[in-house]
Structure formats: structure tokens, C-alpha cells
Design a protein around this motif. Structure first.
Motif, PDB file in Angstrom:
ATOM      1  N   GLU A  26       0.840  -1.209   0.000  1.00 36.08           N
ATOM      2  CA  GLU A  26       0.000   0.000   0.000  1.00 36.08           C
ATOM      3  C   GLU A  26       0.869   1.250   0.000  1.00 36.08           C
ATOM      4  OE1 GLU A  26      -3.446   2.289  -0.059  1.00 36.08           O
ATOM      5  OE2 GLU A  26      -3.383   0.106  -0.212  1.00 36.08           O
ATOM      6  N   ARG A  30       1.927   4.042  -3.108  1.00 35.87           N
ATOM      7  CA  ARG A  30       1.767   5.492  -2.950  1.00 35.87           C
ATOM      8  C   ARG A  30       3.085   6.220  -3.201  1.00 35.87           C
ATOM      9  NH1 ARG A  30      -2.773   6.762   1.401  1.00 35.87           N
ATOM     10  NH2 ARG A  30      -4.109   4.954   1.068  1.00 35.87           N
ATOM     11  N   GLY A 154      -5.709   1.085   3.685  1.00 35.79           N
ATOM     12  CA  GLY A 154      -5.576   2.411   3.085  1.00 35.79           C
ATOM     13  C   GLY A 154      -5.622   3.514   4.133  1.00 35.79           C
ATOM     14  N   ALA A 155      -6.540   3.394   5.076  1.00 42.76           N
ATOM     15  CA  ALA A 155      -6.646   4.395   6.151  1.00 42.76           C
ATOM     16  C   ALA A 155      -5.407   4.367   7.044  1.00 42.76           C
ATOM     17  CB  ALA A 155      -7.905   4.155   6.980  1.00 42.76           C
ATOM     18  N   ALA A 158      -2.580   6.012   5.126  1.00 44.40           N
ATOM     19  CA  ALA A 158      -2.787   7.462   5.127  1.00 44.40           C
ATOM     20  C   ALA A 158      -2.384   8.056   6.476  1.00 44.40           C
ATOM     21  CB  ALA A 158      -4.242   7.793   4.803  1.00 44.40           C
ATOM     22  N   THR A 162       0.556  10.791   6.979  1.00 45.79           N
ATOM     23  CA  THR A 162       0.246  12.071   7.621  1.00 45.79           C
ATOM     24  C   THR A 162       1.125  12.275   8.849  1.00 45.79           C
ATOM     25  OG1 THR A 162      -2.026  12.007   6.814  1.00 45.79           O
ATOM     26  CG2 THR A 162      -1.585  13.427   8.713  1.00 45.79           C
ATOM     27  N   ARG A 168       1.862  12.238  -1.164  1.00 47.54           N
ATOM     28  CA  ARG A 168       1.489  11.037  -1.904  1.00 47.54           C
ATOM     29  C   ARG A 168       2.692  10.388  -2.566  1.00 47.54           C
ATOM     30  NH1 ARG A 168      -2.192   7.641  -3.138  1.00 47.54           N
ATOM     31  NH2 ARG A 168      -2.395   6.796  -5.189  1.00 47.54           N
TER      32      ARG A 168
END
Length: 176
Positions: A26, A30, A154-155, A158, A162, A168
Motif C-alpha cells: 500500500e 503510494r 488504506g486508512a 494514510a 500524515t 502522496r
């Protein structure tokens, strides 16, 4: 710049390895270069008895580097010397955007706890200030940290990006 190191911790059977192996592609997808460190309490041996590299180690070599057109591995024999600390191990790694560490609960870097209430084990996050979020298969009401759905890789990706302010694409500075 210091290496960006993010831990994945939790009790045995919580799904740490499953999460890490899902998180790697994942994050790579990205645009990040990702390496991992996996801690085990068991004796490890990536070499095979009878192979030349094993014979080199058995003969007393401190390090044996094995290489081929597809990969290389450095085997370092500790020979009754203490295991290096996390910082020393990370300094030996190539520069990447992010190093994911599975295990090493007691080390002082930011961590995500994988928690499954059905295991009946206490939350590490309640006593470890380095845990910055929890990924769980159940809601954890009252927890003062972000709780991410364990199934939503995915969360979680992310959140990690962050946390380190990684765009990205991840940039080209490789964080080390």
C-alpha cells in the motif's frame, strides 16, 4: 535527516505481520520506498549448514556477505556480544522514505498498536506514550488516541503518511 521509523506492535496473535505485509505494498503503491525490521526472540539462521557461507561463519568470520544477481544478504555473527540497539541497526540500512518495525515494543519511536479485544490482552497504548494510534477489529470507546479499522489498510497507510508529513509521492530525500 533522521530515518523515519514507525513501529507496529501488539500481542502475539494480534495480526502484526498480516498488517505489515499488507501495509508495505500500500505504501509502495503510494510512491514510498519502504524497508522493514522484524524482531524475534528466537534464534535465527538464514544460512544453511553445508553451504560455503555457513562454513565461512563456522570457521569464525564475523560477517559473511552473500550475493547473487537478484539479492544480497549480510550475515553478522554476534559471537556472545550483545544485540545492537535499534538505532545502530537502522544506521546500517540503506536510506528509504520509511522503515516499518515489527516488534521492539520497548523502543522509543512512534508506534501503531494492533489490538484485538478477543485476545483478552490489555491495550499497550494505555501505558506506552509512544503508541500514537491503535488499529483494531472492534471499536474502542473512550480511548484518547485515533482508532483505525484494522481491515482498512488504506486508512492506516494514510495515517502513517500524515504522521510523517509524507506527500502522496513520498519525495526523493529518502528520510535517512
Amino acid at each position: 535527516m533522521a530515518a523515519r521509523v514507525f513501529g507496529v506492535v501488539g500481542w502475539s496473535g494480534s495480526g502484526k505481520t498480516t498488517l505489515v505485509t499488507a501495509l508495505i505494498p500500500e505504501l509502495v503503491g503510494r510512491g514510498l520506498a519502504v524497508s522493514t525490521v522484524k524482531h524475534t526472540h528466537h534464534d535465527i539462521d538464514i544460512d544453511k549448514p553445508g553451504k560455503d557461507s555457513h562454513r565461512h561463519r563456522e570457521a569464525g568470520a564475523t560477517e559473511v556477505l552473500v550475493t547473487s544477481p537478484k539479492r544480497w544478504a549480510l550475515i553478522h555473527e554476534l559471537r556472545d556480544v550483545a544485540e545492537p540497539d535499534m538505532e545502530a541497526l537502522i544506521r546500517r540500512m540503506a536510506a528509504v522514505d520509511l522503515i516499518l518495525v515489527e516488534g521492539f515494543k520497548s523502543h522509543r519511536f512512534a508506534k501503531l498498536e494492533v489490538h484485538r479485544p478477543a485476545l483478552g490482552k490489555p491495550l499497550l497504548a494505555t501505558t506506552d506514550p509512544t503508541v500514537v494510534a491503535v488499529a483494531s477489529d472492534e471499536a474502542l470507546p473512550g480511548l484518547a488516541l485515533p482508532v483505525l479499522p484494522l481491515a482498512d489498510v488504506g486508512a492506516i497507510a494514510a495515517f502513517v503518511m500524515t504522521h510523517f508529513n509524507l506527500g502522496r509521492g513520498g519525495g526523493d530525500d529518502h528520510g535517512c
